[in-house]
Design a protein around this motif. Structure first.
Motif, PDB file in Angstrom:
ATOM      1  N   LEU A  51     -27.120   0.219 -32.089  1.00 48.11           N
ATOM      2  CA  LEU A  51     -26.279  -0.103 -30.943  1.00 48.11           C
ATOM      3  C   LEU A  51     -26.604  -1.502 -30.452  1.00 48.11           C
ATOM      4  N   ASP A  52     -25.599  -2.363 -30.399  1.00 47.31           N
ATOM      5  CA  ASP A  52     -25.780  -3.713 -29.858  1.00 47.31           C
ATOM      6  C   ASP A  52     -25.855  -3.606 -28.339  1.00 47.31           C
ATOM      7  N   MET A  53     -26.698  -4.420 -27.720  1.00 49.26           N
ATOM      8  CA  MET A  53     -26.839  -4.360 -26.275  1.00 49.26           C
ATOM      9  C   MET A  53     -25.629  -4.970 -25.567  1.00 49.26           C
ATOM     10  N   LYS A  54     -24.981  -5.934 -26.198  1.00 48.81           N
ATOM     11  CA  LYS A  54     -23.813  -6.564 -25.581  1.00 48.81           C
ATOM     12  C   LYS A  54     -22.632  -6.393 -26.528  1.00 48.81           C
ATOM     13  N   ILE A  55     -21.685  -5.579 -26.117  1.00 40.45           N
ATOM     14  CA  ILE A  55     -20.492  -5.315 -26.917  1.00 40.45           C
ATOM     15  C   ILE A  55     -19.309  -5.883 -26.145  1.00 40.45           C
ATOM     16  N   ALA A  56     -18.846  -7.048 -26.591  1.00 40.65           N
ATOM     17  CA  ALA A  56     -17.808  -7.799 -25.870  1.00 40.65           C
ATOM     18  C   ALA A  56     -18.290  -8.037 -24.444  1.00 40.65           C
ATOM     19  N   ASP A  57     -17.548  -7.541 -23.430  1.00 43.55           N
ATOM     20  CA  ASP A  57     -17.987  -7.749 -22.034  1.00 43.55           C
ATOM     21  C   ASP A  57     -18.782  -6.566 -21.508  1.00 43.55           C
ATOM     22  N   GLN A  58     -19.056  -5.582 -22.351  1.00 45.14           N
ATOM     23  CA  GLN A  58     -19.720  -4.375 -21.881  1.00 45.14           C
ATOM     24  C   GLN A  58     -21.191  -4.346 -22.271  1.00 45.14           C
ATOM     25  N   ASN A  59     -21.956  -3.563 -21.526  1.00 48.48           N
ATOM     26  CA  ASN A  59     -23.386  -3.436 -21.742  1.00 48.48           C
ATOM     27  C   ASN A  59     -23.659  -2.174 -22.561  1.00 48.48           C
ATOM     28  N   GLY A  60     -24.282  -2.364 -23.729  1.00 45.05           N
ATOM     29  CA  GLY A  60     -24.607  -1.244 -24.603  1.00 45.05           C
ATOM     30  C   GLY A  60     -25.566  -0.244 -23.980  1.00 45.05           C
ATOM     31  N   LEU A  61     -26.361  -0.691 -23.005  1.00 47.16           N
ATOM     32  CA  LEU A  61     -27.284   0.227 -22.337  1.00 47.16           C
ATOM     33  C   LEU A  61     -26.522   1.403 -21.709  1.00 47.16           C
ATOM     34  N   LYS A  62     -25.291   1.159 -21.264  1.00 48.31           N
ATOM     35  CA  LYS A  62     -24.496   2.204 -20.618  1.00 48.31           C
ATOM     36  C   LYS A  62     -24.011   3.260 -21.606  1.00 48.31           C
ATOM     37  N   LEU A  63     -24.128   2.972 -22.895  1.00 47.37           N
ATOM     38  CA  LEU A  63     -23.700   3.943 -23.910  1.00 47.37           C
ATOM     39  C   LEU A  63     -24.832   4.867 -24.362  1.00 47.37           C
ATOM     40  N   PRO A  66     -24.620   8.662 -22.826  1.00 49.72           N
ATOM     41  CA  PRO A  66     -23.536   9.485 -23.398  1.00 49.72           C
ATOM     42  C   PRO A  66     -23.736   9.763 -24.889  1.00 49.72           C
ATOM     43  N   LEU A  67     -24.240   8.776 -25.636  1.00 52.05           N
ATOM     44  CA  LEU A  67     -24.501   9.004 -27.064  1.00 52.05           C
ATOM     45  C   LEU A  67     -25.602  10.039 -27.249  1.00 52.05           C
ATOM     46  N   ARG A  68     -26.620   9.966 -26.416  1.00 46.89           N
ATOM     47  CA  ARG A  68     -27.739  10.905 -26.498  1.00 46.89           C
ATOM     48  C   ARG A  68     -27.279  12.319 -26.144  1.00 46.89           C
ATOM     49  N   LEU A  69     -26.379  12.442 -25.147  1.00 48.34           N
ATOM     50  CA  LEU A  69     -25.847  13.763 -24.790  1.00 48.34           C
ATOM     51  C   LEU A  69     -24.998  14.332 -25.915  1.00 48.34           C
ATOM     52  N   LEU A  70     -24.217  13.479 -26.547  1.00 53.70           N
ATOM     53  CA  LEU A  70     -23.346  13.900 -27.640  1.00 53.70           C
ATOM     54  C   LEU A  70     -24.143  14.260 -28.891  1.00 53.70           C
ATOM     55  N   LEU A  71     -25.165  13.455 -29.193  1.00 49.67           N
ATOM     56  CA  LEU A  71     -25.981  13.634 -30.404  1.00 49.67           C
ATOM     57  C   LEU A  71     -27.465  13.611 -30.025  1.00 49.67           C
ATOM     58  N   PRO A  72     -27.997  14.705 -29.503  1.00 50.37           N
ATOM     59  CA  PRO A  72     -29.372  14.702 -28.990  1.00 50.37           C
ATOM     60  C   PRO A  72     -30.448  14.376 -30.023  1.00 50.37           C
ATOM     61  N   LYS A  73     -30.197  14.642 -31.305  1.00 52.49           N
ATOM     62  CA  LYS A  73     -31.228  14.410 -32.327  1.00 52.49           C
ATOM     63  C   LYS A  73     -31.044  13.098 -33.078  1.00 52.49           C
ATOM     64  N   VAL A  74     -30.043  12.302 -32.711  1.00 51.09           N
ATOM     65  CA  VAL A  74     -29.778  11.047 -33.412  1.00 51.09           C
ATOM     66  C   VAL A  74     -30.933  10.054 -33.173  1.00 51.09           C
ATOM     67  N   LYS A  75     -31.226   9.258 -34.178  1.00 49.53           N
ATOM     68  CA  LYS A  75     -32.219   8.186 -34.059  1.00 49.53           C
ATOM     69  C   LYS A  75     -31.447   6.955 -33.596  1.00 49.53           C
ATOM     70  N   ALA A  91     -34.035   0.441 -21.918  1.00 50.97           N
ATOM     71  CA  ALA A  91     -33.416   1.095 -23.077  1.00 50.97           C
ATOM     72  C   ALA A  91     -34.169   2.366 -23.455  1.00 50.97           C
ATOM     73  N   ILE A  92     -35.480   2.291 -23.504  1.00 56.52           N
ATOM     74  CA  ILE A  92     -36.294   3.464 -23.859  1.00 56.52           C
ATOM     75  C   ILE A  92     -36.166   4.533 -22.773  1.00 56.52           C
ATOM     76  N   ARG A  93     -36.164   4.107 -21.518  1.00 57.70           N
ATOM     77  CA  ARG A  93     -36.019   5.048 -20.399  1.00 57.70           C
ATOM     78  C   ARG A  93     -34.688   5.800 -20.484  1.00 57.70           C
ATOM     79  N   LEU A  94     -33.639   5.108 -20.916  1.00 48.38           N
ATOM     80  CA  LEU A  94     -32.320   5.722 -21.024  1.00 48.38           C
ATOM     81  C   LEU A  94     -32.183   6.628 -22.249  1.00 48.38           C
ATOM     82  N   GLY A  95     -33.092   6.483 -23.238  1.00 46.36           N
ATOM     83  CA  GLY A  95     -33.046   7.378 -24.390  1.00 46.36           C
ATOM     84  C   GLY A  95     -33.018   6.720 -25.752  1.00 46.36           C
TER      85      GLY A  95
END
Length: 182
Positions: A51-63, A66-75, A91-95
């Motif tokens: 996951l890139d931290m900056k995706i266009a004008d959006q912050n990857g940290l915000k993803l 939701p990604l962790r909730l959708l895929l709890p075991k994903v690396k 980033a680590i705090r968020l998952g």
């Protein structure tokens, strides 16, 4: 086979990462839009995400959540061109499982994607036991205050008690390297 979803808005970098990691045994899918990333993750069902931290004008940290909730075991590995300890901690705090600064070589990327959590915790403990230089501490503090103010330079300068132009000059400088990295 391991499946890797690359969420990166730089098409050339995304394609290069996909080529490199396909050679390492990953089945790769690419997404260049933050709003489509959750749908793509649901459809592709990856075992790993870059996951890139900056995706266009959006912050990857915000993803991350939701990604962790959708895929709890994903690396999940966060990539950034603007590395700082403050954003790494966030980033680590968020998952996120790992945090890498661009550019990154294939071996480092593979280590991050395949690392065991115990090994990461041990490495992080060894890394944080050494003191930071005063200049690096200043840089990290500025980055943390900037994050707390949602990137607002004027508000960050006010909180830090410095002129806005002074803060902008400090932000233009690259982070000060530590002796720990040598």
């Amino acid at each position: 086979m391991n499946k890797l979803l690359i969420i990166e808005d730089d098409a050339a970098l995304s394609a290069a990462l996909a080529r490199r990691l396909t050679k390492q045994g990953f089945e790769c899918a690419q997404c260049d839009d933050a709003s489509e990333s959750l749908l793509m993750a649901r459809q592709f069902n990856p075992s790993h995400i870059l996951l890139d931290m900056k995706i266009a004008d959006q912050n990857g940290l915000k993803l991350i959540k939701p990604l962790r909730l959708l895929l709890p075991k994903v690396k999940l590995v966060l990539l950034t061109g603007y590395a700082s300890i403050a954003t790494a901690v966030e980033a680590i705090r968020l998952g996120a499982d790992n945090y890498l600064a661009k550019p990154v070589d294939t071996q480092t990327l593979m280590n991050a994607l395949n690392a065991q959590i115990e090994d990461e915790d041990r490495a992080q403990t060894e890394f944080t036991e050494q003191p930071l230089s005063p200049k690096r501490l200043e840089w990290e503090h500025i980055q943390q205050v900037l994050v707390n103010n949602n990137g607002n330079i004027s508000e960050t300068a006010r909180v830090l008690g410095m002129h806005r132009r002074t803060l902008q000059r400090k932000l233009l400088k690259k982070p000060v390297a530590d002796n720990r990295c040598a």
